[in-house]
Write a protein that holds these residues in place. Structure first.
Motif, mmCIF file in Angstrom:
data_model
loop_
_atom_site.group_PDB
_atom_site.id
_atom_site.type_symbol
_atom_site.label_atom_id
_atom_site.label_comp_id
_atom_site.label_asym_id
_atom_site.label_seq_id
_atom_site.Cartn_x
_atom_site.Cartn_y
_atom_site.Cartn_z
ATOM 1 N N UNK A 207 0.782 -1.253 -0.037
ATOM 2 C CA UNK A 207 -0.007 -0.015 0.006
ATOM 3 C C UNK A 207 0.893 1.285 -0.086
ATOM 4 N N UNK A 208 1.829 1.170 0.897
ATOM 5 C CA UNK A 208 3.043 2.388 0.871
ATOM 6 C C UNK A 208 3.485 2.727 -0.347
ATOM 7 N N UNK A 209 4.044 1.562 -1.177
ATOM 8 C CA UNK A 209 4.613 1.830 -2.231
ATOM 9 C C UNK A 209 3.863 2.201 -3.453
ATOM 10 N N UNK A 210 2.539 1.833 -3.388
ATOM 11 C CA UNK A 210 1.288 2.240 -4.494
ATOM 12 C C UNK A 210 1.116 3.722 -4.075
ATOM 13 N N UNK A 211 0.967 4.043 -2.810
ATOM 14 C CA UNK A 211 0.628 5.197 -2.548
ATOM 15 C C UNK A 211 1.668 6.551 -2.761
ATOM 16 N N UNK A 370 4.233 11.672 3.384
ATOM 17 C CA UNK A 370 3.441 10.786 2.228
ATOM 18 C C UNK A 370 2.055 10.571 2.642
ATOM 19 N N UNK A 371 1.648 10.470 3.763
ATOM 20 C CA UNK A 371 0.267 10.404 4.442
ATOM 21 C C UNK A 371 -0.569 11.578 3.814
ATOM 22 N N UNK A 372 0.232 12.693 3.985
ATOM 23 C CA UNK A 372 -0.477 13.748 3.655
ATOM 24 C C UNK A 372 -0.881 13.839 1.888
ATOM 25 N N UNK A 373 0.086 13.506 1.131
ATOM 26 C CA UNK A 373 0.183 13.300 -0.191
ATOM 27 C C UNK A 373 -1.013 12.158 -0.575
ATOM 28 N N UNK A 374 -1.077 10.968 0.174
ATOM 29 C CA UNK A 374 -2.069 10.005 0.046
ATOM 30 C C UNK A 374 -3.660 10.548 0.015
ATOM 31 N N UNK A 409 -11.077 1.774 -12.428
ATOM 32 C CA UNK A 409 -10.496 0.402 -11.349
ATOM 33 C C UNK A 409 -9.174 1.079 -10.672
ATOM 34 N N UNK A 410 -8.435 1.777 -11.300
ATOM 35 C CA UNK A 410 -7.240 2.226 -10.753
ATOM 36 C C UNK A 410 -7.457 3.424 -9.703
ATOM 37 N N UNK A 411 -8.451 4.370 -10.108
ATOM 38 C CA UNK A 411 -8.794 5.261 -9.399
ATOM 39 C C UNK A 411 -9.450 4.626 -7.915
ATOM 40 N N UNK A 412 -10.201 3.544 -8.094
ATOM 41 C CA UNK A 412 -10.925 2.925 -6.753
ATOM 42 C C UNK A 412 -9.605 2.352 -5.960
ATOM 43 N N UNK A 413 -8.909 1.670 -6.564
ATOM 44 C CA UNK A 413 -7.509 0.827 -5.844
ATOM 45 C C UNK A 413 -6.580 1.785 -5.237
ATOM 46 N N UNK A 414 -6.449 3.142 -6.088
ATOM 47 C CA UNK A 414 -5.620 4.135 -5.382
ATOM 48 C C UNK A 414 -6.302 4.748 -4.264
ATOM 49 N N UNK A 415 -7.558 5.208 -4.348
ATOM 50 C CA UNK A 415 -8.276 5.614 -3.121
ATOM 51 C C UNK A 415 -8.691 4.790 -1.955
ATOM 52 N N UNK A 416 -8.775 3.550 -2.348
ATOM 53 C CA UNK A 416 -8.942 2.543 -1.462
ATOM 54 C C UNK A 416 -7.622 2.522 -0.457
ATOM 55 N N UNK A 417 -6.581 1.979 -1.214
ATOM 56 C CA UNK A 417 -5.248 1.877 -0.711
ATOM 57 C C UNK A 417 -4.931 3.016 0.071
ATOM 58 N N UNK A 418 -4.804 4.229 -0.446
ATOM 59 C CA UNK A 418 -4.566 5.520 0.267
ATOM 60 C C UNK A 418 -5.241 5.837 1.241
ATOM 61 N N UNK A 419 -6.750 5.696 1.255
ATOM 62 C CA UNK A 419 -7.617 5.645 2.316
ATOM 63 C C UNK A 419 -7.279 4.851 3.705
ATOM 64 N N UNK A 420 -6.780 3.522 3.220
ATOM 65 C CA UNK A 420 -6.472 2.613 4.545
ATOM 66 C C UNK A 420 -5.269 3.065 5.018
ATOM 67 N N UNK A 421 -4.399 3.714 4.013
ATOM 68 C CA UNK A 421 -3.005 4.038 4.660
ATOM 69 C C UNK A 421 -3.199 5.128 5.572
ATOM 70 N N UNK A 422 -3.998 6.133 5.111
ATOM 71 C CA UNK A 422 -4.535 7.303 6.214
ATOM 72 C C UNK A 422 -4.979 6.882 7.234
#
Length: 623
Positions: A207-211, A370-374, A409-422
């Motif tokens: 998640x961190x790598x993608x985020x 990086x969390x702020x960016x996410x 699909x990419x938007x959902x994956x990125x949004x979900x993974x970044x939301x989880x990271x945050x």
């Protein structure tokens, strides 16, 4: 639209497309290299190091997947910029309500500051590792690159692109040498491209790598940079431009992938192989490289690459800041001031953390950036997909159904993974915090961001209106008749004189713009030592001489007008002229320009630019 504001106006369509197939293709290459530095900035290094040291080569496929995601999103940015001739910030301003645009603007500025923070810290850590410079001094030294960027901007877009390509090349050479020294097992490296997630810790690092890969400011930046090329507006030329820019993005982002993969492979072959499974700090990596490889060259190359990565990223971060400010607010400020403000937003938190908590918290600050960016990423990705899907605006170049599917699909994956990271990081802060108020604020922040995210998605769908009902960039068109404008003239004109060679031209323009019924007020500002000291009217020799000179001018032009008056102002040019205009209820101000700029403005003062913001009447500048 001929009246629309241009992205990066000083370099807009400044690069000519060369003739000849090979030279033509090369003309399009450049913007994606400025983008690629955001994919290899110091903020990415920690996740790559952690992934390699803990799980060996297993997570290389995650890097590849995130690179493919980035390629699609960046190609959508180039499509938006080339087809609509607008950047992402300008399109947001046209589409979303005023209040929401302000929030999106603030989020974008915070993201750029967070990105700049990671770059500053990376560069400071590199300087500390290589030369032993204290981190706080390294942070302050990084402030000086303001002047480097200003110099690069003066050289032009192509020179700036070449500078960035040079830095990327040096970073690549550093890691090529590291690979030679580390001697990785390329058979094992190849197995790393087979998707697998060993455990929950690997999932978190993935998640961190993608985020950390897709940077929100890059989406704003790429949609503007592609507009620096002079492209014909027919469908064939646009299609060719899209094709060449795609290859530009593919090559540049694959270079970024190589750098990130090299960091992960280096961590795998040096740290994971030797039992060091907890290396995530840049300083730890530097120290262990020397001891495990048995040479001083490896850690030094690592530090050099870190400094180069930080330096190259700051250039693009500042350009993104300019695009965001101009696109959302239609506000243009001095490039020096823009750069200093952006730098201060990153330098101040870094200095405060180092002074209060010491250098041990720098790693946490890097993760925080990086969390702020996410948190901000989805607010750039979702509008982008909406805009390039709009057939009314994009015409034949709107993306097809298949591309839409993969993009969302990419938007959902990125949004979900970044939301989880945050979510994970905010929970950690709440667990470590003893403040009830802070915890309430953090929960409210999460809920607020979720609501804003939903609005970002649904508003473009709900507000699909006819072209004539779309929000205009400028004020609505006001119809007027020829009689209304032909019968109007300036009744009171203030003419500012400085008793130089330009006075004759200034008075000449005044006689052309006035009528026989006009009142002319000739003005001069006394700046003698006495006037400066008292700040009031004075009867010193200079004031009496100036009054006599004004009377001589007045005598020459009095026969032409209804009334000609003279008036002296004192001490402050801007304040005095503005006050005279207001007191006389003037409806036009005429001033002379000497044509000096830059450093000369700093020495002699920049009267006109400041003055036009102080008066609410037209200002005519006589050169």
């Amino acid at each position: 639209m001929p009246n629309q504001s241009k992205s990066l106006e000083d370099v807009h369509e400044s690069v000519q497309i060369k003739k000849g197939k090979f030279r033509k293709i090369l003309s399009f290459f450049g913007p994606a290299y400025l983008i690629s530095v955001g994919y290899m900035d110091p903020g990415n290094w920690a996740t790559d190091l952690a992934g390699g040291s803990q799980f060996g080569y297993t997570l290389i496929w995650v890097l590849l997947m995130s690179n493919i995601m980035a390629l699609l999103l960046q190609s959508l940015c180039t499509r938006l910029g080339i087809v609509r001739r607008k950047d992402l910030a300008q399109c947001n301003r046209e589409t979303y309500p005023k209040g929401m645009n302000l929030v999106l603007y603030i989020l974008a500025e915070i993201a750029i500051a967070a990105c700049d923070l990671a770059e500053i810290l990376g560069m400071a850590i590199g300087l500390n590792l290589l030369f032993g410079i204290d981190l706080i001094y390294g942070v302050l030294i990084s402030f000086l690159d303001t002047f480097l960027l200003l110099y690069l901007q003066k050289l032009g877009m192509r020179k700036m692109e070449l500078f960035i390509v040079g830095l990327i090349t040096m970073i690549g050479l550093c890691f090529l040498t590291e690979m030679f020294l580390a001697k990785p097992d390329f058979g094992e490296v190849a197995k790393g491209f087979i998707p697998s997630i060993p455990n929950s810790a690997a999932l978190y690092i993935s998640i961190g790598i993608i985020g950390a890969t897709v940077m929100p400011h890059n989406l704003y930046l790429h949609s503007a940079l592609v507009q620096t090329r002079q492209i014909k507006r027919d469908d064939f030329s646009i299609k060719k431009a899209l094709k060449y820019n795609f290859w530009d993005s593919a090559i540049a982002l694959n270079l970024a992938f190589f750098v990130n993969a090299a960091i992960l492979i280096l961590a795998s072959s040096v740290f994971h192989k030797n039992g060091y499974h907890d290396v995530a700090e840049l300083s730890d990596a530097y120290r262990l490289l020397g001891t495990t490889l048995g040479t001083d060259l490896a850690p030094k190359l690592f530090a050099v690459a870190l400094i180069l990565a930080g330096q190259s990223s700051t250039v693009t971060g500042t350009l993104a800041g300019q695009i965001v400010m101009e696109g959302y607010l239609h506000l243009r400020i001095n490039p020096v001031l823009r750069r200093i403000l952006t730098r201060l937003l990153a330098v101040v938190p870094a200095v405060v953390v180092i002074l209060i908590f010491g250098e041990k918290e720098v790693g946490s600050l890097l993760i925080f950036s990086q969390v702020i960016l996410s948190m901000q990423l989805a607010f750039a990705v979702i509008p982008l997909i909406h805009f390039v899907s709009d057939k009314a605006k994009m015409g034949n170049f709107a993306i097809n159904t298949t591309t839409k599917f993969f993009a969302w699909t990419i938007a959902f994956i990125i949004s979900f993974l970044n939301a989880q990271l945050v979510y994970e990081e905010v929970n950690k802060w709440m667990a470590n915090s003893e403040s009830y108020t802070l915890n309430i604020f953090l929960v409210a922040l999460e809920i607020g961001l979720l609501v804003l995210l939903l609005l970002t998605f649904f508003i473009p769908i709900m507000l699909k209106k006819n072209e004539e009902n779309q929000k205009e960039i400028h004020e609505p068109f006001e119809k007027f008749t020829l009689e209304e404008i032909s019968n109007q003239h300036f009744k009171k004109i203030v003419v500012a004189l400085d008793f130089s060679k330009t006075d004759r031209k200034v008075i000449n323009y005044a006689t052309q713009l006035a009528t026989t019924e006009s009142t002319i007020i000739l003005v001069h500002i006394v700046e003698s030592a006495s006037a400066k000291y008292t700040g009031e009217r004075t009867n010193d020799e200079e004031s009496l001489s100036d009054l006599k000179r004004l009377e001589q001018y007045a005598e020459i032009i009095r026969p032409l007008f209804n009334e000609t008056k003279i008036e002296l102002g004192y001490n402050n040019r801007i304040n005095s002229i503005a006050e005279i205009c207001k007191r006389n209820q003037a409806d036009l101000l005429i001033v002379g320009s000497h044509g000096h700029q830059g450093f000369m403005d700093f020495i002699f003062g920049e009267t006109i630019n400041k003055l036009r913001h102080r008066v609410n009447i037209p200002v005519f500048i006589a050169k």
